[in-house]
Design a protein around this motif. Sequence first.
Motif, PDB file in Angstrom:
ATOM      1  N   VAL A 269      26.091 -11.695  43.709  1.00 28.44           N
ATOM      2  CA  VAL A 269      27.443 -11.164  43.592  1.00 28.44           C
ATOM      3  C   VAL A 269      27.841 -11.286  42.126  1.00 28.44           C
ATOM      4  O   VAL A 269      27.770 -12.364  41.538  1.00 28.44           O
ATOM      5  N   LEU A 270      28.216 -10.171  41.546  1.00 25.43           N
ATOM      6  CA  LEU A 270      28.649 -10.154  40.152  1.00 25.43           C
ATOM      7  C   LEU A 270      30.161 -10.230  40.110  1.00 25.43           C
ATOM      8  O   LEU A 270      30.844  -9.567  40.896  1.00 25.43           O
ATOM      9  N   ARG A 271      30.682 -11.002  39.192  1.00 26.29           N
ATOM     10  CA  ARG A 271      32.126 -11.103  39.004  1.00 26.29           C
ATOM     11  C   ARG A 271      32.419 -10.717  37.559  1.00 26.29           C
ATOM     12  O   ARG A 271      31.959 -11.399  36.647  1.00 26.29           O
ATOM     13  N   VAL A 272      33.165  -9.623  37.396  1.00 27.68           N
ATOM     14  CA  VAL A 272      33.432  -9.090  36.064  1.00 27.68           C
ATOM     15  C   VAL A 272      34.844  -8.528  35.999  1.00 27.68           C
ATOM     16  O   VAL A 272      35.456  -8.232  37.021  1.00 27.68           O
ATOM     17  N   PRO A 273      35.352  -8.336  34.786  1.00 17.80           N
ATOM     18  CA  PRO A 273      36.629  -7.650  34.627  1.00 17.80           C
ATOM     19  C   PRO A 273      36.458  -6.151  34.874  1.00 17.80           C
ATOM     20  O   PRO A 273      35.368  -5.599  34.692  1.00 17.80           O
ATOM     21  N   ALA A 274      37.533  -5.519  35.270  1.00 19.13           N
ATOM     22  CA  ALA A 274      37.569  -4.063  35.436  1.00 19.13           C
ATOM     23  C   ALA A 274      38.952  -3.601  34.988  1.00 19.13           C
ATOM     24  O   ALA A 274      39.812  -4.414  34.642  1.00 19.13           O
TER      25      ALA A 274
ATOM     26  N   ILE B 206      36.416   2.605  34.888  1.00 21.07           N
ATOM     27  CA  ILE B 206      36.818   1.281  35.369  1.00 21.07           C
ATOM     28  C   ILE B 206      36.235   0.129  34.552  1.00 21.07           C
ATOM     29  O   ILE B 206      36.505  -1.029  34.848  1.00 21.07           O
ATOM     30  N   ILE B 207      35.448   0.444  33.531  1.00 17.75           N
ATOM     31  CA  ILE B 207      34.824  -0.601  32.704  1.00 17.75           C
ATOM     32  C   ILE B 207      35.691  -0.834  31.466  1.00 17.75           C
ATOM     33  O   ILE B 207      35.972   0.110  30.722  1.00 17.75           O
ATOM     34  N   PRO B 208      36.113  -2.084  31.229  1.00 19.27           N
ATOM     35  CA  PRO B 208      36.870  -2.357  30.006  1.00 19.27           C
ATOM     36  C   PRO B 208      36.076  -1.925  28.772  1.00 19.27           C
ATOM     37  O   PRO B 208      34.852  -2.116  28.716  1.00 19.27           O
TER      38      PRO B 208
END
Length: 143
Positions: free
Chosen positions: A81-86, A53-55
């Motif tokens: 809270v972390l906000r990242v792409p997946a 799920i990690i780019p």
Amino acid sequence: MQTAIDFQQLANAIGDAIIISDAGGGITFWNPAAERMFGFTQSEALGNSLDLIIPERLRGRHWDGYHKTMATGETRYGNDVLRVPAVHKDGRSMSIAFTVALLYSPQNELNGIVAVIRDESARFKEDRLLRQRLAELEASARV
């Protein structure tokens, strides 16, 4: 009065994805919400790397932090809270928000990390459109 909580029932019922990984980053728990969110079944996810799920472009940074956390027993993200792409199984990009907690063995040895994850793709897209519209309105007001 304290009642025992059935973790499996909780994890299966909750709307947020719960993913647990071991010290090496292998997935050891994947709840039904994770299946819905990321498209991988539990049998496809268990035993595999979080790279599912990690780019690809973010994997090096992710693993540097992951291994540092496992070595030191410290994370700067315990309450944030972390906000990242997946990435979804079908290859599409997602925006996720999550919290993490460190997990310990009965001998008090760090042996994994749990992440509770929410898909914020729709909210992220809406925020981006609002920022874009605001920039357009500010530009037109200057003219």
